[in-house]
Scaffold this motif. Structure first.
Motif, short mmCIF file in Angstrom:
data_model
loop_
_atom_site.label_atom_id
_atom_site.label_comp_id
_atom_site.label_asym_id
_atom_site.label_seq_id
_atom_site.Cartn_x
_atom_site.Cartn_y
_atom_site.Cartn_z
N ILE A 163 12.12 -0.63 -5.76
CA ILE A 163 11.93 -0.78 -4.32
C ILE A 163 13.11 -1.53 -3.72
O ILE A 163 13.47 -2.61 -4.21
CB ILE A 163 10.64 -1.60 -4.03
CG1 ILE A 163 9.43 -0.91 -4.65
CG2 ILE A 163 10.44 -1.82 -2.53
CD1 ILE A 163 8.16 -1.73 -4.56
N VAL A 164 13.72 -0.95 -2.70
CA VAL A 164 14.72 -1.69 -1.92
C VAL A 164 14.00 -2.26 -0.72
O VAL A 164 13.44 -1.53 0.10
CB VAL A 164 15.87 -0.77 -1.46
CG1 VAL A 164 16.76 -1.49 -0.44
CG2 VAL A 164 16.71 -0.32 -2.65
N VAL A 165 13.97 -3.58 -0.62
CA VAL A 165 13.36 -4.23 0.55
C VAL A 165 14.46 -4.38 1.59
O VAL A 165 15.52 -4.94 1.33
CB VAL A 165 12.77 -5.61 0.18
CG1 VAL A 165 12.06 -6.20 1.40
CG2 VAL A 165 11.81 -5.49 -0.99
N ASN A 166 14.20 -3.83 2.79
CA ASN A 166 15.24 -3.76 3.83
C ASN A 166 14.80 -4.50 5.08
O ASN A 166 13.61 -4.63 5.36
CB ASN A 166 15.49 -2.27 4.16
CG ASN A 166 16.64 -2.08 5.12
OD1 ASN A 166 17.65 -2.79 5.05
ND2 ASN A 166 16.51 -1.12 6.03
N GLN A 195 6.10 -11.94 2.55
CA GLN A 195 5.88 -10.54 2.18
C GLN A 195 6.79 -10.12 1.02
O GLN A 195 6.39 -9.32 0.17
CB GLN A 195 6.08 -9.61 3.38
CG GLN A 195 5.05 -9.77 4.48
CD GLN A 195 3.64 -9.42 4.03
OE1 GLN A 195 3.44 -8.77 3.01
NE2 GLN A 195 2.65 -9.88 4.78
N VAL A 196 8.01 -10.65 1.00
CA VAL A 196 8.90 -10.34 -0.14
C VAL A 196 8.28 -10.89 -1.42
O VAL A 196 8.25 -10.22 -2.46
CB VAL A 196 10.33 -10.92 0.09
CG1 VAL A 196 11.18 -10.75 -1.16
CG2 VAL A 196 11.01 -10.22 1.27
N LYS A 197 7.71 -12.11 -1.33
CA LYS A 197 7.05 -12.69 -2.53
C LYS A 197 5.87 -11.83 -2.97
O LYS A 197 5.66 -11.62 -4.16
CB LYS A 197 6.56 -14.12 -2.22
CG LYS A 197 7.66 -15.15 -2.34
CD LYS A 197 7.07 -16.55 -2.31
CE LYS A 197 8.10 -17.52 -1.80
NZ LYS A 197 7.58 -18.55 -0.92
N ASN A 239 0.82 -1.20 0.00
CA ASN A 239 0.00 0.00 0.00
C ASN A 239 0.86 1.27 0.00
O ASN A 239 0.65 2.20 -0.79
CB ASN A 239 -0.88 -0.05 1.26
CG ASN A 239 -2.12 0.77 1.08
OD1 ASN A 239 -2.30 1.36 0.02
ND2 ASN A 239 -2.95 0.81 2.10
N ALA A 240 1.86 1.29 0.89
CA ALA A 240 2.72 2.48 1.01
C ALA A 240 3.51 2.70 -0.29
O ALA A 240 3.65 3.83 -0.76
CB ALA A 240 3.67 2.33 2.20
N ALA A 241 4.03 1.61 -0.87
CA ALA A 241 4.82 1.75 -2.11
C ALA A 241 3.91 2.22 -3.24
O ALA A 241 4.29 3.09 -4.04
CB ALA A 241 5.49 0.43 -2.48
N THR A 259 3.59 -8.22 -6.90
CA THR A 259 2.89 -6.97 -7.18
C THR A 259 3.70 -6.05 -8.09
O THR A 259 3.16 -5.44 -9.00
CB THR A 259 2.58 -6.23 -5.86
OG1 THR A 259 1.99 -7.14 -4.95
CG2 THR A 259 1.64 -5.05 -6.07
N PHE A 260 4.99 -5.94 -7.81
CA PHE A 260 5.79 -4.91 -8.50
C PHE A 260 6.78 -5.48 -9.51
O PHE A 260 7.48 -4.71 -10.18
CB PHE A 260 6.53 -4.05 -7.47
CG PHE A 260 5.60 -3.27 -6.58
CD1 PHE A 260 4.90 -2.17 -7.07
CD2 PHE A 260 5.39 -3.64 -5.26
CE1 PHE A 260 4.03 -1.45 -6.26
CE2 PHE A 260 4.52 -2.94 -4.44
CZ PHE A 260 3.83 -1.83 -4.95
#
Ligand SMILES: Nc1ncnc2c1ncn2[C@@H]1O[C@H](COP(=O)(O)OP(=O)(O)OP(=O)(O)O)[C@@H](O)[C@H]1O
Ligand SMILES: [Mg+2]
Length: 260
Positions: free
Chosen positions: A180-183, A195-197, A155-157, A202-203
């Motif tokens: 998007i950098v997932v941290n 959540q990474v999947k 949602n935020a992204a 999604t993106f």
């Protein structure tokens, strides 16, 4: 010169840490880099060991003159092959974070950066979509969105990508999302892997590789006001930032030769 904004609508997800990790990678590559600290908290300024002169990024936004830039930009205390400078953040900058900032007032940072000559400019934005983040985006060639692997990350992204799209159409012709950098991912936590999947589904390719792990070395480096690579045990994390910097280089021609 390539200008990259690092932003997110959420606080504490790792914007400053990503700026610092990329600054370290750029310094090791021998690039001339400027970190623009637009966050009134000044976390990047602190971690870079920069001694501000009394003026800060807000002064440059108010008066984007070469003289003001010269009075405000200071050197980082980090040592490495490349030159690393800082446009410091300070509480006074908060006065410019107006939710209703529009038009010309969003272009002053872009004007100021146009007077400078670095290989790479990294902008650390505060966690909102108010005037400071929008000024950062208008000044940028590419935007990196930082997200933690959590239920609200999609949602935020999405909201931030929509804002980037809107700004590109109205104010910032050259701006494009880099991705998007997932941290702070912990692969041992099943929910994080899920959540990474979800983010990748999604993106798609906008989720940048590698995903950054949650590692104590990040906090150790920041506490010591040292580059990540100076801390024992940091090699996997430093390698991840090298890969992210190369990814930036692949999208931005001016940096490609220097980062490959
Ligand atoms: N990959 C990581 N592993 C471990 N700790 C991390 C990692 N990334 C960030 N942190 C820690 O999480 C905290 C928040 O990170 P950081 O300050 O970079 O987030 P931010 O998005 O810039 O926050 P703010 O919105 O307040 O500006 C810091 O203490 C930082 O050291
Ligand atoms: Mg920050």
């Amino acid at each position: 010169m390539v200008v990259i904004s690092v932003c997110s609508l959420k606080g504490g997800v790792g914007k400053t840490s990503v700026v610092l990790g990329l600054a370290d990678a750029a310094m090791r590559k021998g690039l001339a880099t400027l970190v623009v600290d637009l966050d009134p908290q000044g976390d990047a300024t602190y971690a870079l060991g920069a001694k501000a002169t009394g003026s800060a990024s807000g002064d440059v936004l108010e008066s984007p003159k070469r003289k003001v830039l010269e009075q405000t930009i200071v050197a980082s205390s980090w040592e490495g092959a490349g030159e690393l400078h800082v446009l410091p953040g300070a509480p006074s900058t908060a006065a410019l974070d107006r939710p209703d900032a529009e038009g010309e007032s969003l272009h002053t940072l872009r004007k100021a950066l146009g007077k400078l000559d670095y290989d790479l400019v990294l902008i650390d934005a505060p966690p909102s979509l108010s005037g400071l983040t929008r000024s950062a985006l208008v000044a940028s060639d590419r935007a990196i969105v930082v997200a933690e692997p959590g239920a609200f990350a999609v949602n935020a992204a999405n909201r931030l990508f929509a804002a980037i799209d809107d700004l590109r159409r109205r104010e910032a012709g050259g701006l494009q999302p880099l991705g998007i950098v997932v941290n702070r991912s912990r692969p041992s936590v099943r929910e994080h892997a899920e959540q990474v999947k979800v983010l990748e589904r999604t993106f798609g390719p906008l989720v940048l590789s590698p995903v950054l792990a949650d590692r104590a070395v990040v906090q150790r480096a920041q506490g010591a006001r040292q580059p990540l690579s100076a801390i024992a045990g940091s090699a996997p994390m430093a390698d991840a930032y090298d890969a992210l910097l190369s990814r930036i280089g692949r999208t931005a021609k001016a940096l490609r030769r220097r980062t490959s």
